[in-house]
Design a protein around this motif. Structure first.
Motif, PDB file in Angstrom:
ATOM      1  N   LYS A  97       0.989  -1.242   0.166  1.00 29.00           N
ATOM      2  CA  LYS A  97       0.044  -0.026  -0.103  1.00 29.00           C
ATOM      3  C   LYS A  97       0.868   1.305  -0.045  1.00 29.00           C
ATOM      4  O   LYS A  97       0.552   2.326   0.468  1.00 29.00           O
ATOM      5  N   ARG A  98       2.098   1.394  -0.559  1.00 29.77           N
ATOM      6  CA  ARG A  98       2.756   2.314  -0.851  1.00 29.77           C
ATOM      7  C   ARG A  98       2.704   3.084  -2.300  1.00 29.77           C
ATOM      8  O   ARG A  98       3.421   2.543  -2.967  1.00 29.77           O
ATOM      9  N   TYR A  99       1.612   3.368  -2.254  1.00 32.07           N
ATOM     10  CA  TYR A  99       0.991   3.773  -3.828  1.00 32.07           C
ATOM     11  C   TYR A  99       1.849   4.714  -4.554  1.00 32.07           C
ATOM     12  O   TYR A  99       2.283   4.848  -5.676  1.00 32.07           O
ATOM     13  N   ASP A 100       2.511   5.783  -3.497  1.00 32.01           N
ATOM     14  CA  ASP A 100       3.176   6.762  -4.334  1.00 32.01           C
ATOM     15  C   ASP A 100       4.652   5.985  -4.915  1.00 32.01           C
ATOM     16  O   ASP A 100       5.099   6.331  -6.220  1.00 32.01           O
ATOM     17  N   ARG A 101       5.233   4.979  -4.293  1.00 35.48           N
ATOM     18  CA  ARG A 101       6.308   4.592  -4.704  1.00 35.48           C
ATOM     19  C   ARG A 101       5.808   3.493  -5.890  1.00 35.48           C
ATOM     20  O   ARG A 101       6.544   3.256  -6.749  1.00 35.48           O
ATOM     21  N   ALA A 102       4.812   2.661  -5.790  1.00 36.62           N
ATOM     22  CA  ALA A 102       4.329   2.165  -6.901  1.00 36.62           C
ATOM     23  C   ALA A 102       4.250   2.800  -8.108  1.00 36.62           C
ATOM     24  O   ALA A 102       4.791   2.450  -9.247  1.00 36.62           O
ATOM     25  N   ALA A 132      -7.257   2.111  -5.815  1.00 35.98           N
ATOM     26  CA  ALA A 132      -7.356   1.857  -4.353  1.00 35.98           C
ATOM     27  C   ALA A 132      -7.122   3.315  -3.789  1.00 35.98           C
ATOM     28  O   ALA A 132      -7.545   3.507  -2.456  1.00 35.98           O
ATOM     29  N   ARG A 133      -6.925   4.329  -4.496  1.00 36.25           N
ATOM     30  CA  ARG A 133      -6.873   5.793  -3.854  1.00 36.25           C
ATOM     31  C   ARG A 133      -8.118   6.538  -4.167  1.00 36.25           C
ATOM     32  O   ARG A 133      -8.415   7.393  -3.695  1.00 36.25           O
ATOM     33  N   ARG A 134      -9.030   5.725  -4.676  1.00 35.46           N
ATOM     34  CA  ARG A 134     -10.555   6.298  -4.822  1.00 35.46           C
ATOM     35  C   ARG A 134     -10.312   7.400  -5.827  1.00 35.46           C
ATOM     36  O   ARG A 134     -10.957   8.421  -5.614  1.00 35.46           O
ATOM     37  N   GLN A 135      -9.262   7.669  -6.783  1.00 38.05           N
ATOM     38  CA  GLN A 135      -9.293   8.565  -7.861  1.00 38.05           C
ATOM     39  C   GLN A 135      -9.996   8.407  -9.060  1.00 38.05           C
ATOM     40  O   GLN A 135      -9.281   7.654  -9.868  1.00 38.05           O
ATOM     41  N   ASP A 136     -11.405   8.153  -9.045  1.00 43.97           N
ATOM     42  CA  ASP A 136     -12.195   7.562 -10.107  1.00 43.97           C
ATOM     43  C   ASP A 136     -11.944   8.151 -11.454  1.00 43.97           C
ATOM     44  O   ASP A 136     -11.947   7.434 -12.525  1.00 43.97           O
ATOM     45  N   GLU A 137     -11.703   9.542 -11.731  1.00 41.88           N
ATOM     46  CA  GLU A 137     -11.359  10.095 -12.847  1.00 41.88           C
ATOM     47  C   GLU A 137     -10.216   9.680 -13.437  1.00 41.88           C
ATOM     48  O   GLU A 137     -10.036   9.373 -14.759  1.00 41.88           O
ATOM     49  N   ARG A 138      -9.097   9.660 -12.582  1.00 34.67           N
ATOM     50  CA  ARG A 138      -7.876   8.912 -12.983  1.00 34.67           C
ATOM     51  C   ARG A 138      -7.907   7.519 -13.513  1.00 34.67           C
ATOM     52  O   ARG A 138      -7.270   7.212 -14.358  1.00 34.67           O
ATOM     53  N   PHE A 139      -8.597   6.966 -12.524  1.00 33.58           N
ATOM     54  CA  PHE A 139      -8.771   5.514 -12.886  1.00 33.58           C
ATOM     55  C   PHE A 139      -9.562   5.325 -14.329  1.00 33.58           C
ATOM     56  O   PHE A 139      -9.017   4.598 -15.230  1.00 33.58           O
ATOM     57  N   SER A 140     -10.597   6.209 -14.550  1.00 35.27           N
ATOM     58  CA  SER A 140     -11.178   6.009 -15.877  1.00 35.27           C
ATOM     59  C   SER A 140     -10.516   6.478 -16.912  1.00 35.27           C
ATOM     60  O   SER A 140     -10.150   5.945 -18.072  1.00 35.27           O
ATOM     61  N   GLY A 141      -9.640   7.529 -16.810  1.00 36.19           N
ATOM     62  CA  GLY A 141      -8.843   7.969 -17.794  1.00 36.19           C
ATOM     63  C   GLY A 141      -7.659   6.987 -18.059  1.00 36.19           C
ATOM     64  O   GLY A 141      -7.365   6.917 -19.272  1.00 36.19           O
ATOM     65  N   ASN A 142      -7.283   6.226 -17.084  1.00 33.56           N
ATOM     66  CA  ASN A 142      -6.138   5.069 -17.187  1.00 33.56           C
ATOM     67  C   ASN A 142      -6.890   3.915 -18.168  1.00 33.56           C
ATOM     68  O   ASN A 142      -6.135   3.548 -19.036  1.00 33.56           O
TER      69      ASN A 142
END
Length: 183
Positions: A97-102, A132-142
């Motif tokens: 869960k070290r998302y920045d590093r990931a 996982a970060r609940r950044q839905d717009e970024r997730f959709s864009g990805n």
């Protein structure tokens, strides 16, 4: 005295996998350690480092595995396993869960290995970090980026499935059904 990182690696291998061939090599190195200087010791090859990292990853020792993957990915970039090691560095961070590093490690894979067959997978895991970060717009864009760049990839299908499941969990059944049908 304190063991060198190389000797710690041998020690860990010996205890994690006592029956393996590399463990016998580790036992010998530990016996010889008091008689030899560190710089006289042979270095592990890329395949041995990768194999050791895989074993650590398999027993969920993600921090230790990431160190070994990074050693291979950054110091032996021309090795055929380097891009795989770069991906696994990111997965270790994701699992901790070290998302920045990931994200840093996924970017390293994507930019450092432009011909890697793992590029679609790197984009998929980037989306999983956003999810996982609940950044839905970024997730959709990805997911859209995956669909545009890797239309027929299994990683694109997995991303669309994950997005559909997310919509379903939020009660957005019609959009979820549409996405499920596009897989």
């Amino acid at each position: 005295g304190q063991l060198s990182p190389a000797m710690e690696l041998y020690y860990d291998v010996m205890w994690l996998h006592p029956e393996s061939g590399i463990a016998e090599k580790a036992r010998k190195k530990l016996r010889d350690y008091s008689e030899r200087k560190l710089w006289d010791m042979p270095k592990l090859g890329a395949s041995e480092i990768y194999s050791y990292a895989e074993r650590l990853y398999g027993v969920k020792e993600y921090g230790k595995a990431a160190v070994q993957y990074e050693l291979l990915a950054r110091q032996q970039q021309s090795h055929h396993l380097a891009d795989d090691a770069a991906l696994k560095m990111a997965l270790c961070a994701y699992n901790e869960k070290r998302y920045d590093r990931a994200l840093e490690n996924l970017q390293y894979l994507y930019s450092g290995f432009p011909d890697s067959p793992h590029r679609a997978q790197a984009l998929y895991w980037t989306g999983k970090v956003y999810q996982a970060r609940r950044q839905d717009e970024r997730f959709s864009g990805n997911v859209a980026l995956l669909q545009g760049s890797f239309k027929n990839s299994v990683w694109t299908a997995k991303a669309v499935f994950d997005m559909a499941r997310s919509h379903e969990e939020q009660g957005e059944y019609s959009s979820a059904l549409y996405m499920y049908r596009t897989i």
